[in-house]
Every structure is written in C-alpha cells, then in structure tokens.
Design a protein around this motif. Structure first.
Motif, PDB file in Angstrom:
ATOM      1  N   GLU A 135       0.789  -1.509  -0.126  1.00  0.00           N
ATOM      2  CA  GLU A 135      -0.117  -0.067  -0.187  1.00  0.00           C
ATOM      3  C   GLU A 135       0.996   1.127   0.003  1.00  0.00           C
ATOM      4  N   ASP A 136       0.361   2.372  -0.728  1.00  0.00           N
ATOM      5  CA  ASP A 136       1.114   3.618  -0.542  1.00  0.00           C
ATOM      6  C   ASP A 136      -0.220   4.793  -0.219  1.00  0.00           C
ATOM      7  N   SER A 163      -4.528 -14.743  16.260  1.00  0.00           N
ATOM      8  CA  SER A 163      -5.125 -14.706  14.923  1.00  0.00           C
ATOM      9  C   SER A 163      -5.070 -13.626  14.051  1.00  0.00           C
ATOM     10  N   ALA A 164      -5.318 -13.797  12.857  1.00  0.00           N
ATOM     11  CA  ALA A 164      -5.134 -12.553  11.999  1.00  0.00           C
ATOM     12  C   ALA A 164      -6.312 -12.348  11.047  1.00  0.00           C
ATOM     13  N   GLN A 165      -6.480 -10.992  10.925  1.00  0.00           N
ATOM     14  CA  GLN A 165      -7.658 -10.685  10.008  1.00  0.00           C
ATOM     15  C   GLN A 165      -7.295  -9.665   8.878  1.00  0.00           C
ATOM     16  N   MET A 166      -7.691 -10.039   7.769  1.00  0.00           N
ATOM     17  CA  MET A 166      -7.334  -9.048   6.666  1.00  0.00           C
ATOM     18  C   MET A 166      -8.603  -8.435   5.933  1.00  0.00           C
ATOM     19  N   GLN A 167      -8.678  -7.214   5.594  1.00  0.00           N
ATOM     20  CA  GLN A 167      -9.781  -6.585   5.149  1.00  0.00           C
ATOM     21  C   GLN A 167      -9.723  -5.477   4.124  1.00  0.00           C
ATOM     22  N   PHE A 168     -10.260  -5.767   2.761  1.00  0.00           N
ATOM     23  CA  PHE A 168     -10.079  -4.702   1.984  1.00  0.00           C
ATOM     24  C   PHE A 168     -11.074  -3.318   2.330  1.00  0.00           C
ATOM     25  N   TYR A 208      -7.392   0.466   0.398  1.00  0.00           N
ATOM     26  CA  TYR A 208      -6.233  -0.058   0.968  1.00  0.00           C
ATOM     27  C   TYR A 208      -6.788  -1.450   1.784  1.00  0.00           C
ATOM     28  N   HIS A 209      -5.689  -2.361   1.600  1.00  0.00           N
ATOM     29  CA  HIS A 209      -5.753  -3.609   2.584  1.00  0.00           C
ATOM     30  C   HIS A 209      -5.427  -3.284   3.869  1.00  0.00           C
TER      31      HIS A 209
END
Length: 586
Positions: A131-132, A211-216, A192-193
């Motif tokens: 990301e930028d 735990s890990a969570q990724m969201q766009f 962004y993610h």
C-alpha cells in the motif's frame, strides 16, 4: 510432475515477510500487507515435508517466482536453485528475497503473489499487498483511527451484525472464544488492505494464541467506520484458565492497542479499560539510517553526546573520544589519516553490554567525521549470510555487503562463521572469504564490526591470517556493575513515566547485586535489566487493571510498588540453570 517426485515431498507453507529478523522457533515476522515506505526487500519462505526423511538423500530444482497480479500478470523475478535434500531434513526451508537496499525504492503499490515450483510444476502460491498512502503513513498511521474496542464471547461464525454482550471478565467454565470487536474510522480517500494481528497473552506474558484478520477497505468517505473482529479460543470451553490476560492488536508491525481482561468464576459485563492505547510501538528495524543532517558537525556532536551519556562503558567512551580527537587533528593538519585508521573492529563481551548500541553510534560518528558517506548500520548474523547449498553463500553475503556500503556491517556472534568445531565444507568459510575480499576491494568505503563472547572472538580472529591482518582494533565490553544496572533500570522507568517507591527501589538494588554476584558468561546485563523492568511494569498494569477506574489515582498510575517487584527473589532456583541465571521466580 512425475509420481516419483510427488512421493518425495508434501508442501507445508509459503509465507511472506518484510524483515529478515529472526524470531522465536526460527520464524519470521510473516505478513501479507506492507507499506511501501517500510520496504527494502520482500522475503519469501517456502517449506515442505521431506517424505524420504531418514531414508535417503535426493535432489530438487526449486523455483520461486514473484508476480504482479494484474489483468496481464508481470513476472518480477524468477529465482531458481538446485538443492540437495538431505535425509536428515524433516522439514525443508527455502528462502529468497527481491528488492532494493534503498528504503521505498523498489516496491510500489499493488497486488502481488509468490509462486513455488518444484521440478517445473507449481506446488504452492500466496498473495501479498503493498500500500502507498505517503511516506509517513505507516509511522503516523494515516490509515485509520481507533473508534472503540469491546470484548465478547462467541464462536468463530460471529460477524459484525451479530448481537453481542460485552464483558471485561469472562467465565472460565463457559468461555469458548474471547473476541475483539474493533471499530476503526477511515482516514484515507484511497482504498487499502488492512491486516490486523490479535495476540493473546497470559499474566506471565506468554503468548497463548494469535489470529489475523485481513480486510479490504474500498475507497470512500473519510470518517467511515468499519468493524473488524478477531479472536482466539476453541469450539469447547476450557481453553482459558482463571487468570489475567491481555490482547495486543498489531498493524503494520506496530502495536496500536493493548486490552486487559480477566477470566474467573463469573461473568462481568462492561467495556475493557485500555492500559495502552495507540502506543504505535515499531518492531525492531534491522537496517537503520540516521536522519539527514545538513551539518556533519551537528551529527558528530550529537552522536558523541549520546555515547557519553550511556551508563558505564568508560573504556569504550575513552577510546572513541580519543579516536575522534586524532582524526580531527589529522584532518586539520592535512595528514593522510585513512592509512592510520581502521574501520574494522572486534567487539568482545557478554550479551546486553551495549555492543549493538555502540555500533550504531559509531556508524553515525564516522559519518559525522566524513569517513563514511551514509553512516547506517546493517545488522546480520550467520543465518543472514550463510546458505545451505554450494555457491549461494557468496551471493547472499555479497548482498549484505552491498547494503553496508557507506556504513557498517555488524556481524553478531561472528565466531559462528568459523572455528575448529566446523567441518571443512562448512559454508561459513565461504562467507568469511567473501567478506575479506570485499573489504579489500572496497577499502575505506565501509566498515565491518564483528562481535561476540570474548574467548570465542579471540579464537575466531586468530583462526584466519586474513582476519588477524584486517581486524587490529578491539573494544572490550565489560559486564555492568549492580549500581549501573540500577541506573539503567531507573532510566527505563523514567521513559515509561513511572517511579519505583523506596522499598521497591531498594529491593531491585539488592536483586541486581544478587544476580551480578552469581553471573556467568550468559549473564544478560542490560538485557536482563530490560526484562526485569518490563516485568515490573506489566505487574503494575495488571494490578491497576484489577482496580476500578475511579480508584486509580495519578500517584498509583505513576508508582511501582513493592508488590510489583517482589517476585524477583534473592534465592537460587534449584535445578534450572536458566532460571538461576535470569533470576525470575519459578
């Protein structure tokens, strides 16, 4: 792929990380989302199970490819190696990297994937995102603000719209998953993610689960609130015991919030009190570059002042200050001081005696003197230099040497690269040869500092004539005295804006005297002090977390009590050398 090849291995994992720092159990800081301006290299780790473990050796051609995920995919790199798989390897690890030593130079915003191929057949792939939002976005979190954090109990199927009951204490007999409902307020007009890690610790500071969570987050209105849920537990009650716990939420390798909670005999409704909120603590940076200075004298004076302000290290301070005086004298009189001055140095001493800190300051002092062009520090160990197959160690080592040009390459535990205990074919000797040749070819353009235990380092230097001729300057780092250890502790307490009461301070002084008198070569020095202070502060936080909010006076919030330090007993723990060395109560 032939059926015969398929019988030899089974893919385990393909993971991505942006730092070469080694973590517990030989792991790395695995992530899937990165900020452009924190990146130099993207690293990939491919692992697979060796089905011929303990049976026979075999060979494989392994390729790791990095690809830009676009409508017409672009291949960034294709890294192939022919690897001998030993029958002694149960799990095989293959690690590669791609990028540029200049921060933020190579990786641009986009979606990417690594692919792993064996014998020309794709066997594993994983995606990651860069990301930028600008050069300061990661450090100052231009991505989002925390709106609220609440805890609830549920199973893994819960979502943002599920009705919830919020707790600050959970029933140990009924709790399955402790879940975190994190609401964030968007600060960016760009999409962004966001990848968030939820790390659960018990009262001893041990990691219980993660735990890990990724969201766009699609581009939209600044100020939109999004809900992200992360939790840890099991489908059946019993994972949590009666104890005080805490959750750390990590974003872009920085802690953004710490939430305490309890598990007991009963439920207690309410919102958790954040002991630490948005502390923005960065992870360890393995390559550090000093801020740009328009005046070299300012950098020199500031770096010397920082060195002279360190606790102890009197012999090091004297040597460095005398060196600076001589170099300035040679510069003022027009003498060729480079032929009288060596950038290559041996640091000897036990852990925690300030070797890395002094190396960092020396790199800036050399820049301030005009000896080095950049003044940065590249910190490595054996794993960062040595590969496990023929011909690759030189490539791996030279990559780190190129990064160090204009600065200093700091090799910790350098004796692990050589020594009489290693076989003739050990690849550490290849790393040493590569380093010595680079030192000769790039003389005066960078420095090498090798560091480690005193006895081991003298044996290491004397084991190779090339090492003896190039490393003729030794800095000895002595163990800290008890009063110096207490002074270090006081400075750490001050940075945390807390003060130990007189009884607590007296106990810590006695404790440092006690463990100093029983130290061996593994004595942790300042590292042990940091562990002790960290434990004291954690004990204070847990004590405060157990109190009602209205009971926490300003004095209590800024005072370390005796009960926060009493676990450090003045008695030997029998039967465990590590416990006795560290001095922690079992």
């Amino acid at each position: 792929m032939s059926s015969q090849m398929e019988m030899k291995f089974r893919p385990k994992a393909l993971k991505v990380h942006g730092s070469d720092e080694w973590m517990a159990d030989s792991s790395k800081k695995y992530r899937r989302v990165f900020d452009r301006y924190e990146l130099r290299y993207i690293y990939v780790e491919f692992s697979f199970y060796n089905k011929l473990f303990d049976e026979e050796d075999w060979e494989a051609e392994i390729t790791l490819e990095c690809i830009v995920n676009t409508t017409k995919p672009i291949n960034l790199c294709k890294l192939t190696q022919k690897r001998k798989i030993s029958k002694e390897e149960n799990i095989v690890y293959v690690r590669e990297s791609w990028g540029n030593p200049e921060l933020g130079k190579h990786w641009l915003m986009g979606d990417f994937r690594w692919e792993a191929w064996i014998g020309g057949v794709l066997v594993s792939e994983t995606k990651f995102h860069v990301e930028d939002l600008g050069p300061d976005a990661a450090r100052e979190n231009h991505y989002f603000d925390i709106e609220s954090i609440k805890l609830f109990e549920d199973d893994v199927s819960v979502d943002a719209n599920t009705p919830k009951q919020y707790y600050k204490q959970f029933n140990r007999n009924e709790t399955r998953y402790v879940c975190t409902e994190l609401k964030i307020r968007n600060k960016s007009e760009k999409a962004y993610h966001t990848e968030l890690f939820f790390n659960f610790y018990n009262s001893a500071g041990l990691l219980k689960g993660s735990s890990a969570q990724m969201q766009f987050l699609k581009s939209g209105v600044v100020g939109d609130v999004h809900t992200i849920i992360g939790g840890w537990g099991s489908p059946h009650a019993g994972s949590y015991k009666e104890d005080a716990y805490s959750i750390e939420i990590v974003f872009l390798d920085r802690i953004i919030a710490t939430i305490p909670f309890k598990v007991g005999e009963t439920w207690e409704e309410g919102d958790p009190d954040l002991i630490t909120e948005s502390i923005n603590t960065p992870a360890t940076v393995r390559i550090t570059t000093p801020a740009e200075k328009t005046n070299s004298d300012d950098l020199l004076h500031e770096s010397l002042a920082e060195l002279n302000a360190l606790t102890g290290l009197d012999n090091i301070k004297t040597d460095v200050n005398e060196m600076v005086q001589l170099v300035r004298f040679y510069q003022e009189t027009g003498r060729d001081f480079l032929n009288k001055f060596s950038l290559h140095t041996v640091f000897t001493g036990n852990p925690g005696t300030g070797k890395t800190t002094v190396a960092r300051l020396l790199s800036k002092i050399y820049k301030g003197l005009g000896i080095l062009s950049k003044g940065h520090l590249v910190e490595v160990d054996r794993e960062a230099l040595v590969a496990g197959y023929v011909g690759q160690t030189a490539i791996k080592t030279k990559e780190k040497l190129q990064q160090a040009l204009g600065g200093i390459l700091f090799i910790d535990e350098a004796y692990s690269l050589g020594g009489t205990h290693l076989g003739h074919n050990d690849f550490g000797s290849e790393a040493i040869s590569t380093i010595l040749k680079f030192m000769e070819d790039q003389r005066g353009k960078f420095g090498v500092i090798v560091a480690g235990y005193t006895g081991n380092m003298h044996e290491f230097i004397n084991s190779n004539p090339g090492l003896r001729s190039r490393f003729d300057k030794f800095f000895g780092f002595h163990d800290y005295h008890p009063h110096e250890m207490f002074a270090i502790a006081q400075s750490i307490f001050a940075r945390e804006e807390v003060v130990p009461e007189s009884k607590a301070a007296a106990h810590l002084q006695q404790y440092f005297q006690f463990i100093h008198a029983r130290r061996d070569k593994h004595f942790g020095n300042a590292r042990t002090v940091r562990q002790v202070v960290g434990e004291c502060i954690k004990n204070q936080h847990l004590r405060l977390a157990a109190m009602k909010k209205e009971e926490r006076s300003q004095e209590l919030m800024t005072t370390i009590l005796f009960e926060d330090v009493k676990e450090f007993e003045l008695t030997d723990n029998a039967g465990n050398d590590d416990d006795r060395r560290i001095g922690f109560k079992r």
